[in-house]
Design a protein around this motif. Structure first.
Motif, PDB file in Angstrom:
ATOM      1  N   ARG A 196      44.735  40.786  49.730  1.00  0.00           N
ATOM      2  CA  ARG A 196      45.002  40.846  48.294  1.00  0.00           C
ATOM      3  C   ARG A 196      45.399  42.257  47.890  1.00  0.00           C
ATOM      4  O   ARG A 196      45.106  43.230  48.585  1.00  0.00           O
ATOM      5  CB  ARG A 196      43.765  40.411  47.503  1.00  0.00           C
ATOM      6  CG  ARG A 196      42.573  41.341  47.680  1.00  0.00           C
ATOM      7  CD  ARG A 196      41.390  40.931  46.816  1.00  0.00           C
ATOM      8  NE  ARG A 196      40.813  39.676  47.269  1.00  0.00           N
ATOM      9  CZ  ARG A 196      39.806  39.076  46.662  1.00  0.00           C
ATOM     10  NH1 ARG A 196      39.276  39.613  45.569  1.00  0.00           N
ATOM     11  NH2 ARG A 196      39.310  37.951  47.130  1.00  0.00           N
ATOM     12  N   LEU A 197      46.084  42.321  46.761  1.00  0.00           N
ATOM     13  CA  LEU A 197      46.434  43.623  46.204  1.00  0.00           C
ATOM     14  C   LEU A 197      45.222  44.202  45.492  1.00  0.00           C
ATOM     15  O   LEU A 197      44.561  43.520  44.711  1.00  0.00           O
ATOM     16  CB  LEU A 197      47.596  43.487  45.218  1.00  0.00           C
ATOM     17  CG  LEU A 197      48.946  43.072  45.816  1.00  0.00           C
ATOM     18  CD1 LEU A 197      49.957  42.832  44.699  1.00  0.00           C
ATOM     19  CD2 LEU A 197      49.446  44.147  46.763  1.00  0.00           C
ATOM     20  N   GLN A 198      44.915  45.489  45.760  1.00  0.00           N
ATOM     21  CA  GLN A 198      43.794  46.145  45.104  1.00  0.00           C
ATOM     22  C   GLN A 198      44.172  47.590  44.775  1.00  0.00           C
ATOM     23  O   GLN A 198      45.015  48.195  45.454  1.00  0.00           O
ATOM     24  CB  GLN A 198      42.550  46.140  45.998  1.00  0.00           C
ATOM     25  CG  GLN A 198      41.934  44.751  46.159  1.00  0.00           C
ATOM     26  CD  GLN A 198      40.667  44.776  46.976  1.00  0.00           C
ATOM     27  OE1 GLN A 198      40.646  45.305  48.075  1.00  0.00           O
ATOM     28  NE2 GLN A 198      39.600  44.209  46.436  1.00  0.00           N
ATOM     29  N   LEU A 199      43.542  48.109  43.738  1.00  0.00           N
ATOM     30  CA  LEU A 199      43.720  49.506  43.361  1.00  0.00           C
ATOM     31  C   LEU A 199      42.673  50.354  44.069  1.00  0.00           C
ATOM     32  O   LEU A 199      41.482  50.049  44.032  1.00  0.00           O
ATOM     33  CB  LEU A 199      43.558  49.663  41.837  1.00  0.00           C
ATOM     34  CG  LEU A 199      43.599  51.088  41.295  1.00  0.00           C
ATOM     35  CD1 LEU A 199      44.980  51.708  41.510  1.00  0.00           C
ATOM     36  CD2 LEU A 199      43.227  51.101  39.811  1.00  0.00           C
ATOM     37  N   ALA A 200      43.135  51.388  44.765  1.00  0.00           N
ATOM     38  CA  ALA A 200      42.230  52.284  45.482  1.00  0.00           C
ATOM     39  C   ALA A 200      42.140  53.603  44.721  1.00  0.00           C
ATOM     40  O   ALA A 200      43.142  54.294  44.529  1.00  0.00           O
ATOM     41  CB  ALA A 200      42.727  52.517  46.897  1.00  0.00           C
ATOM     42  N   VAL A 201      40.931  53.949  44.269  1.00  0.00           N
ATOM     43  CA  VAL A 201      40.673  55.234  43.616  1.00  0.00           C
ATOM     44  C   VAL A 201      39.830  56.055  44.580  1.00  0.00           C
ATOM     45  O   VAL A 201      38.758  55.605  45.002  1.00  0.00           O
ATOM     46  CB  VAL A 201      39.941  55.045  42.274  1.00  0.00           C
ATOM     47  CG1 VAL A 201      39.691  56.389  41.601  1.00  0.00           C
ATOM     48  CG2 VAL A 201      40.729  54.115  41.361  1.00  0.00           C
ATOM     49  N   SER A 202      40.290  57.263  44.934  1.00  0.00           N
ATOM     50  CA  SER A 202      39.576  58.025  45.958  1.00  0.00           C
ATOM     51  C   SER A 202      39.570  59.501  45.628  1.00  0.00           C
ATOM     52  O   SER A 202      40.375  59.996  44.820  1.00  0.00           O
ATOM     53  CB  SER A 202      40.219  57.786  47.330  1.00  0.00           C
ATOM     54  OG  SER A 202      41.515  58.358  47.390  1.00  0.00           O
ATOM     55  N   TRP A 203      38.642  60.223  46.266  1.00  0.00           N
ATOM     56  CA  TRP A 203      38.546  61.670  46.115  1.00  0.00           C
ATOM     57  C   TRP A 203      37.955  62.248  47.395  1.00  0.00           C
ATOM     58  O   TRP A 203      37.298  61.549  48.153  1.00  0.00           O
ATOM     59  CB  TRP A 203      37.710  62.036  44.892  1.00  0.00           C
ATOM     60  CG  TRP A 203      36.297  61.526  44.915  1.00  0.00           C
ATOM     61  CD1 TRP A 203      35.189  62.199  45.312  1.00  0.00           C
ATOM     62  CD2 TRP A 203      35.833  60.220  44.508  1.00  0.00           C
ATOM     63  NE1 TRP A 203      34.075  61.422  45.198  1.00  0.00           N
ATOM     64  CE2 TRP A 203      34.440  60.187  44.693  1.00  0.00           C
ATOM     65  CE3 TRP A 203      36.465  59.075  43.994  1.00  0.00           C
ATOM     66  CZ2 TRP A 203      33.673  59.077  44.389  1.00  0.00           C
ATOM     67  CZ3 TRP A 203      35.700  57.974  43.697  1.00  0.00           C
ATOM     68  CH2 TRP A 203      34.322  57.980  43.900  1.00  0.00           C
ATOM     69  N   LEU A 237      37.492  50.406  45.687  1.00  0.00           N
ATOM     70  CA  LEU A 237      38.553  49.405  45.583  1.00  0.00           C
ATOM     71  C   LEU A 237      38.341  48.585  44.322  1.00  0.00           C
ATOM     72  O   LEU A 237      37.255  48.044  44.088  1.00  0.00           O
ATOM     73  CB  LEU A 237      38.551  48.498  46.815  1.00  0.00           C
ATOM     74  CG  LEU A 237      38.816  49.202  48.155  1.00  0.00           C
ATOM     75  CD1 LEU A 237      38.738  48.194  49.293  1.00  0.00           C
ATOM     76  CD2 LEU A 237      40.164  49.908  48.148  1.00  0.00           C
ATOM     77  N   LEU A 238      39.379  48.488  43.507  1.00  0.00           N
ATOM     78  CA  LEU A 238      39.305  47.796  42.220  1.00  0.00           C
ATOM     79  C   LEU A 238      40.448  46.799  42.100  1.00  0.00           C
ATOM     80  O   LEU A 238      41.570  47.079  42.539  1.00  0.00           O
ATOM     81  CB  LEU A 238      39.404  48.793  41.061  1.00  0.00           C
ATOM     82  CG  LEU A 238      38.331  49.888  41.028  1.00  0.00           C
ATOM     83  CD1 LEU A 238      38.735  50.998  40.090  1.00  0.00           C
ATOM     84  CD2 LEU A 238      36.997  49.284  40.613  1.00  0.00           C
ATOM     85  N   PRO A 239      40.191  45.630  41.558  1.00  0.00           N
ATOM     86  CA  PRO A 239      41.286  44.674  41.354  1.00  0.00           C
ATOM     87  C   PRO A 239      42.235  45.193  40.285  1.00  0.00           C
ATOM     88  O   PRO A 239      41.831  45.925  39.368  1.00  0.00           O
ATOM     89  CB  PRO A 239      40.558  43.408  40.889  1.00  0.00           C
ATOM     90  CG  PRO A 239      39.278  43.891  40.298  1.00  0.00           C
ATOM     91  CD  PRO A 239      38.895  45.101  41.084  1.00  0.00           C
ATOM     92  N   PRO A 240      43.525  44.865  40.389  1.00  0.00           N
ATOM     93  CA  PRO A 240      44.473  45.311  39.352  1.00  0.00           C
ATOM     94  C   PRO A 240      44.032  44.799  37.979  1.00  0.00           C
ATOM     95  O   PRO A 240      43.568  43.672  37.846  1.00  0.00           O
ATOM     96  CB  PRO A 240      45.788  44.670  39.793  1.00  0.00           C
ATOM     97  CG  PRO A 240      45.609  44.374  41.248  1.00  0.00           C
ATOM     98  CD  PRO A 240      44.164  44.069  41.434  1.00  0.00           C
ATOM     99  N   GLN A 241      44.191  45.644  36.960  1.00  0.00           N
ATOM    100  CA  GLN A 241      43.760  45.282  35.614  1.00  0.00           C
ATOM    101  C   GLN A 241      44.943  45.350  34.643  1.00  0.00           C
ATOM    102  O   GLN A 241      45.898  46.092  34.841  1.00  0.00           O
ATOM    103  CB  GLN A 241      42.663  46.247  35.128  1.00  0.00           C
ATOM    104  CG  GLN A 241      41.407  46.214  35.955  1.00  0.00           C
ATOM    105  CD  GLN A 241      40.609  44.951  35.764  1.00  0.00           C
ATOM    106  OE1 GLN A 241      40.714  44.287  34.748  1.00  0.00           O
ATOM    107  NE2 GLN A 241      39.806  44.620  36.774  1.00  0.00           N
ATOM    108  N   SER A 242      44.876  44.545  33.610  1.00  0.00           N
ATOM    109  CA  SER A 242      45.853  44.602  32.515  1.00  0.00           C
ATOM    110  C   SER A 242      45.082  44.387  31.221  1.00  0.00           C
ATOM    111  O   SER A 242      44.362  43.404  31.094  1.00  0.00           O
ATOM    112  CB  SER A 242      46.915  43.521  32.670  1.00  0.00           C
ATOM    113  OG  SER A 242      47.847  43.604  31.610  1.00  0.00           O
TER     114      SER A 242
END
Length: 383
Positions: free
Chosen positions: A323-330, A367-372
């Motif tokens: 699945r498509l997911q948003l990755a936020v990292s640091w 990992l976060l699901p795409p949001q709108s």
């Protein structure tokens, strides 16, 4: 009389030619041929010759070793030593038929204690053409393999071990040959019947004493081991108790291991002549040919086993999820942070992101699901 004057290697092929030229033979069913009495002995009352149709469940080299090994009677020194052996199993395919039948032949019939004469055995030179004529369709020279639909012309069939086997009646006379003819190449293996040990064995007995195991024997062949004899099955939820026979290099009698359902039922698993991989250390399912080897010519109510051809995990692997997911990292460092979000870049309260962070490629990653609509993120230092 003419066949007796021909070279030994050609006699079987003449027998086949005469068979093909003759009038059509009576067709027999597996269900009739494998019918049994109350003591498990054969109840078949038909006559020879006949034909039998079925799909091959194994190749000619999976079960027994046909390598020529002539051994003379030698005053009984080689009693029971059969030398090269050949065996396949075919399963019923015709509507209303049920079960399967084993085809077998051996090299040294003369070493049977009731024969005691090497003249009744195949020499190494005469054994080879016998194997070749059974391994290949005589007209097409197609090499027989599992999944082929075939027809067998039968002139002898003896009861032993709980089943009636197609064979030569322990006689090397070509008049007793059986022949296999290809009907459809790669017809396909039948789907394995789905079984548990509870359908073929009763609980009780000792894992170290197969004689104490309690099979479900039903002479009507509606239930129990008799129903599935000669059939491709999937036996579920097994645990292996010993592994000495889990090897393809052992002889037939030494390729046995014991399995249980952990509910007091036990059964023998017979290893093929090819590698199945390491012995399963956890619960597993086994696909193969349900067989019977009672070890007797006078009774056939026990000795059920599985000739294993494939091993599968009892619990299937989890399904993959892409699945498509948003990755936020640091970057990783000694500081502690809380990832937060809000719907607008310059207004609104910051809310903590509750998804757990994992270290991926040396970065803290959430990992976060795409949001709108879109969201905005920041790191807040935790003091």
């Amino acid at each position: 009389a003419q066949a007796a004057n021909l070279p030994r290697a050609l006699a079987p092929w003449l027998g086949l030619a005469l068979c093909l030229a003759a009038a059509p033979l009576q067709a027999e069913t597996h269900a009739n041929l494998q019918a049994v009495n109350a003591d498990g002995t054969s109840a078949w009352s038909g006559s020879f010759p006949f034909t039998l149709r079925g799909v091959l469940l194994c190749g000619p080299d999976e079960m027994l070793d046909p390598t020529p090994q002539f051994l003379p009677w030698n005053g009984g020194a080689n009693q029971g030593q059969m030398g090269g052996q050949w065996q396949v199993v075919l399963q019923a395919v015709d509507p209303g038929d049920q079960g399967g039948t084993t085809c077998w032949m051996g090299q040294n019939y003369g070493n049977q204690p009731w024969i005691r004469n090497e003249d009744f055995s195949y020499s190494n030179e005469s054994w080879v053409p016998e194997i070749l004529r059974l391994n290949f369709d005589p007209s097409l020279l197609h090499p027989f393999q599992a999944g082929d639909l075939v027809e067998v012309t039968v002139r002898q069939a003896l009861f032993y071990g709980g089943k009636r086997n197609i064979n030569e009646g322990h006689d090397i006379d070509p008049a007793y040959n059986f022949e296999i003819r290809l009907l459809t190449a790669q017809h396909g293996l039948p789907a394995p019947a789905d079984l548990t040990l509870a359908e073929v064995m009763e609980p009780g007995g000792s894992p170290d004493d197969p004689a104490s195991w309690r099979p479900i024997f039903d002479p009507t062949r509606v239930t129990g081991g008799e129903r599935w004899q000669g059939v491709r099955v999937r036996l579920r939820d097994l645990t292996l108790l010993n592994t000495a026979g889990w090897t393809p290099t052992n002889a037939w009698a030494k390729r046995l291991s014991t399995a249980t359902d952990n509910l007091g039922r036990f059964i023998s698993l017979r290893h093929p002549r090819y590698h199945l991989g390491p012995p399963p250390s956890h619960a597993f399912d086994a696909i193969g040919i349900f067989n019977q080897e009672s070890g007797s010519g006078t009774q056939g109510t026990n000795g059920y086993e599985l000739f294993v051809q494939e091993v599968l995990p009892h619990t299937p692997p989890p399904a993959l999820d892409a699945r498509l997911q948003l990755a936020v990292s640091w970057p990783t460092n000694d500081a502690l942070y809380q990832l937060e979000w809000r719907p607008q870049a310059d207004s609104g309260d910051w809310q903590p992101v509750t998804n757990s962070a994992a270290i991926i490629h040396d970065r803290h990653t959430v990992l976060l699901p795409p949001q709108s609509p879109q969201q905005f993120y920041r790191l807040r230092t935790i003091y």
